[in-house]
Design a protein around this motif. Structure first.
Motif, PDB file in Angstrom:
ATOM      1  N   ARG A  49       0.840  -1.205   0.000  1.00  0.00           N
ATOM      2  CA  ARG A  49       0.000   0.000   0.000  1.00  0.00           C
ATOM      3  C   ARG A  49       0.873   1.253   0.000  1.00  0.00           C
ATOM      4  N   MET A  90       0.302   5.087   7.712  1.00  0.00           N
ATOM      5  CA  MET A  90      -0.804   4.162   7.424  1.00  0.00           C
ATOM      6  C   MET A  90      -1.204   3.360   8.654  1.00  0.00           C
ATOM      7  N   HIS A 103      -3.530   4.616  11.393  1.00  0.00           N
ATOM      8  CA  HIS A 103      -4.978   4.612  11.180  1.00  0.00           C
ATOM      9  C   HIS A 103      -5.551   3.225  10.917  1.00  0.00           C
ATOM     10  N   THR A 104      -4.719   2.299  10.462  1.00  0.00           N
ATOM     11  CA  THR A 104      -5.267   1.000  10.041  1.00  0.00           C
ATOM     12  C   THR A 104      -5.140  -0.105  11.087  1.00  0.00           C
ATOM     13  N   SER A 105      -4.272   0.053  12.101  1.00  0.00           N
ATOM     14  CA  SER A 105      -4.239  -0.954  13.176  1.00  0.00           C
ATOM     15  C   SER A 105      -3.565  -0.446  14.446  1.00  0.00           C
ATOM     16  N   SER A 152      -9.534  -0.208  14.890  1.00  0.00           N
ATOM     17  CA  SER A 152      -8.854   0.381  13.727  1.00  0.00           C
ATOM     18  C   SER A 152      -8.823  -0.581  12.557  1.00  0.00           C
ATOM     19  N   GLU A 153      -8.413  -1.828  12.816  1.00  0.00           N
ATOM     20  CA  GLU A 153      -8.365  -2.784  11.710  1.00  0.00           C
ATOM     21  C   GLU A 153      -9.777  -3.129  11.227  1.00  0.00           C
ATOM     22  N   ASP A 199     -10.602  -0.357   8.900  1.00  0.00           N
ATOM     23  CA  ASP A 199      -9.805  -0.489   7.673  1.00  0.00           C
ATOM     24  C   ASP A 199     -10.359  -1.599   6.779  1.00  0.00           C
ATOM     25  N   TYR A 258     -13.849  11.531  14.061  1.00  0.00           N
ATOM     26  CA  TYR A 258     -12.680  10.898  14.675  1.00  0.00           C
ATOM     27  C   TYR A 258     -11.500  11.062  13.720  1.00  0.00           C
ATOM     28  N   TYR A 259     -10.424  11.554  14.284  1.00  0.00           N
ATOM     29  CA  TYR A 259      -9.172  11.853  13.586  1.00  0.00           C
ATOM     30  C   TYR A 259      -8.810  10.905  12.429  1.00  0.00           C
ATOM     31  N   SER A 260      -8.992   9.606  12.645  1.00  0.00           N
ATOM     32  CA  SER A 260      -8.516   8.638  11.652  1.00  0.00           C
ATOM     33  C   SER A 260      -9.431   8.457  10.438  1.00  0.00           C
ATOM     34  N   HIS A 269      -8.430   9.482   6.894  1.00  0.00           N
ATOM     35  CA  HIS A 269      -7.257   8.709   6.466  1.00  0.00           C
ATOM     36  C   HIS A 269      -7.671   7.274   6.116  1.00  0.00           C
ATOM     37  N   ASN A 270      -8.540   6.693   6.935  1.00  0.00           N
ATOM     38  CA  ASN A 270      -9.016   5.337   6.639  1.00  0.00           C
ATOM     39  C   ASN A 270      -9.666   5.285   5.255  1.00  0.00           C
ATOM     40  N   ARG A 321      -9.165   7.318   2.720  1.00  0.00           N
ATOM     41  CA  ARG A 321      -8.117   7.522   1.716  1.00  0.00           C
ATOM     42  C   ARG A 321      -7.303   6.248   1.506  1.00  0.00           C
ATOM     43  N   PHE A 322      -6.937   5.571   2.600  1.00  0.00           N
ATOM     44  CA  PHE A 322      -6.114   4.366   2.464  1.00  0.00           C
ATOM     45  C   PHE A 322      -6.908   3.188   1.912  1.00  0.00           C
ATOM     46  N   ALA A 323      -8.228   3.299   1.880  1.00  0.00           N
ATOM     47  CA  ALA A 323      -9.052   2.289   1.211  1.00  0.00           C
ATOM     48  C   ALA A 323      -9.304   2.703  -0.239  1.00  0.00           C
TER      49      ALA A 323
END
Lengths: 354, 354
Positions: free
Chosen positions: A89, A235, A238-240, B81-82, B85, B107-109, B112-113, B115-117
């Motif tokens: 990613r 990353m 935010h992802t884990s 978080s996961e 995601d 929530y802050y993340s 970003h979550n 975007r990263f998806a």
């Protein structure tokens, strides 16, 4: 027994513990981790978030295994799987690129990892487990990354230093990332394995295979490339978030285990390899001699059918090579006692006679 | 002290433990988990891979908390978080869609979550922490999912049942997934919170806030939507495999803790909330009264500057609202003793006078 079609490794989950079933399926060590790994859990009481990048003392310990590295070059992950996921990613985010080169046969997860990173896999076929450098040079065109796995799952092959240096040269020139998946680095039987390093190399490793800690899920990536490390941390924030803290303590305990643990484990694997490889040759099978890891990958006709017949008629679990990109072979993991390997060989022999 | 510009929460990592610093920063409970959570670790010896979906006894225990659910409706993850995601990546994979609606402040993340998806966030602005249903109906057009967080980080607001049922109706009709992030569900001070359920609802929760297990990283998602569960399992098979097994045992131990643990913890949070909320009103601040969670989100001029002045001149850590999508407010977490909250209020008062 009802013959429900077997078409993925997940069919076998939870199977293989029975008295009369021999499983050459799952790729996980059967031997326990060193005692030290569990000792630390007895008095553990921490519960707050840790650093996303990983606990400083674990990264400090890891940096002692890599010359010229420092603790900031590491990110601790939920096994090598998450390290691969985040690395791909990150490649996608940093380059905007969409193509990743895989050597075929490949580790089962790689094509899925590439897909779930919204990229596309290209393939270069191995020749008896070894990289064909001319084909590599053709297929690498347009790719932003290549994954190298040496020793490899499923072939057990170790790649030559010369080949790796040629790959390195091409990738340096073209600005292509090398993801070096070294999870079997402590399971090399004969010559030493060679590993690339550098700004464009992302080293991926875990505690799973070396220390029998599959279920505990601690891996890491290492690269001197600061931008890459920063992107992965961004990353993972935010992802884990942080990798489980007690799991990291268990991994830290493993880094302090005497090297003799690894050497003794290796001798166990070598005995199994020698017995199983010899047995397969005696059965007349065309099989690559594993230089590392714990898999045999013989040619067997129609493997997608064979796994069904072996399971339903011979109480034997093995994986189809088609799951690894080769539909003329089967994968046998030898993570089990020599007695069981011998019984398994007998059953395989009966199947081949039939 | 050199005034290095503070522009993200990561600046504060590792800060706040000093004698003279009061931290209203990080959103994690300061109270320890129940003893039972650590007790199980003393004799734990498992090391093999577990089911990707999560340990059956943990999923069985969770299914007792959700009427009409069954253990197969759950996937155990590395924290909420996961779960977020994987849920967003699953939405992307299942629908091919690219837009996700977020309520702002968020929530802050979340952005970003999204975007990263490989998707794009749209926003609907909350009114004093509450969803504006007419604006929601406008903004949801073209989205494949919406994330609801009630009680919310950073506002502490709980959404009304009527509003949620209207959202549910729209999403059912249009085939839009609702990601219901319920991590603060056990921290509701007054009326009960209402939660949506159904085929298109993905419930996300964790053990982090309820049982003070942030660093241990166990969360889950729950949905009766089998295709969705299957897609998440497929992804997790390759991106992280099973969630750490000892961490899952610790979570299982938490499911057996008497409800009195949660109720007593809630009373501690309520005392802090009442004190801190009252104190902010006394300082003349415009602040939403938190109905849940453990944050206050008052209006404060120029928060990006204020966090620097508070830290460097008043030994006080708080987060800028701009990190949560609101550049007229600041977030204060009250995960610390009442004595420290009082000192923090004094310091905040001095800053506001200055």
């Amino acid at each position: 027994m009802e013959r429900k079609l077997i078409n993925s490794p997940s069919f076998f989950i939870g199977k293989g513990e029975g008295d009369n079933l021999i499983s050459f399926g799952s790729g996980q060590p059967d031997l326990p981790p060193p005692d030290e790994v569990f000792d630390i859990t007895k008095n553990y009481r921490s519960f707050k978030y840790g650093l996303i990048q990983g606990q400083p003392h674990l990264r400090e310990a890891l940096s002692r295994f890599y010359e010229d590295s420092n603790p900031d070059d590491f990110v601790i992950t939920n096994g090598a799987s998450e390290a691969i996921d985040l690395s791909l990613r990150a490649v996608h985010a940093l380059t905007g690129g969409s193509k990743v080169l895989l050597f075929r046969p490949y580790y089962y997860s790689y094509p899925h990892n590439v897909r779930f990173a919204d990229m596309e896999a290209k393939y270069s076929d191995l020749k008896e487990g070894k990289i064909d450098i001319e084909d590599f040079k053709k297929q690498i065109e347009g790719c932003k990354a290549v994954i190298i796995n040496s020793p490899a799952n499923p072939t057990g092959s170790v790649q030559d230093k010369e080949t790796l240096l040629e790959i390195d040269k091409v990738c340096r020139e073209k600005g292509i990332y090398i993801l070096s998946d070294n999870v079997y680095k402590d399971l090399v039987y004969d010559d030493e394995a060679f590993y690339l390093e550098g700004e464009h190399v992302i080293t991926i490793d875990s505690f799973s295979k070396s220390y029998s800690m599959c279920g505990i899920r601690v891996g890491y990536l290492y690269t001197p490339n600061k931008d890459f490390v920063d992107k992965v941390i961004e990353m993972k924030t935010h992802t884990s978030m942080n990798t489980g803290l007690m799991a990291q303590e268990m991994a830290f305990a493993a880094t302090n285990v005497p090297e003799s643990f690894l050497l003794e484990t290796l001798e166990t694997w070598r005995k199994r390899r020698d017995l199983f490889y010899r047995g397969m040759l005696d059965l007349g099978l065309d099989v690559i001699k594993p230089e590392g890891a714990f898999y045999l990958f013989p040619k067997i006709k129609n493997p997608d059918k064979a796994i069904n017949d072996l399971y339903y008629d011979h109480n034997l679990i093995a994986y189809s090579g088609s799951w690894f990109g080769d539909d003329e072979r089967m994968r046998f993991s030898y993570a089990l006692d020599v007695e069981k390997i011998e019984i398994g060989l007998e059953r395989l022999g009966k199947y081949l006679e039939g």
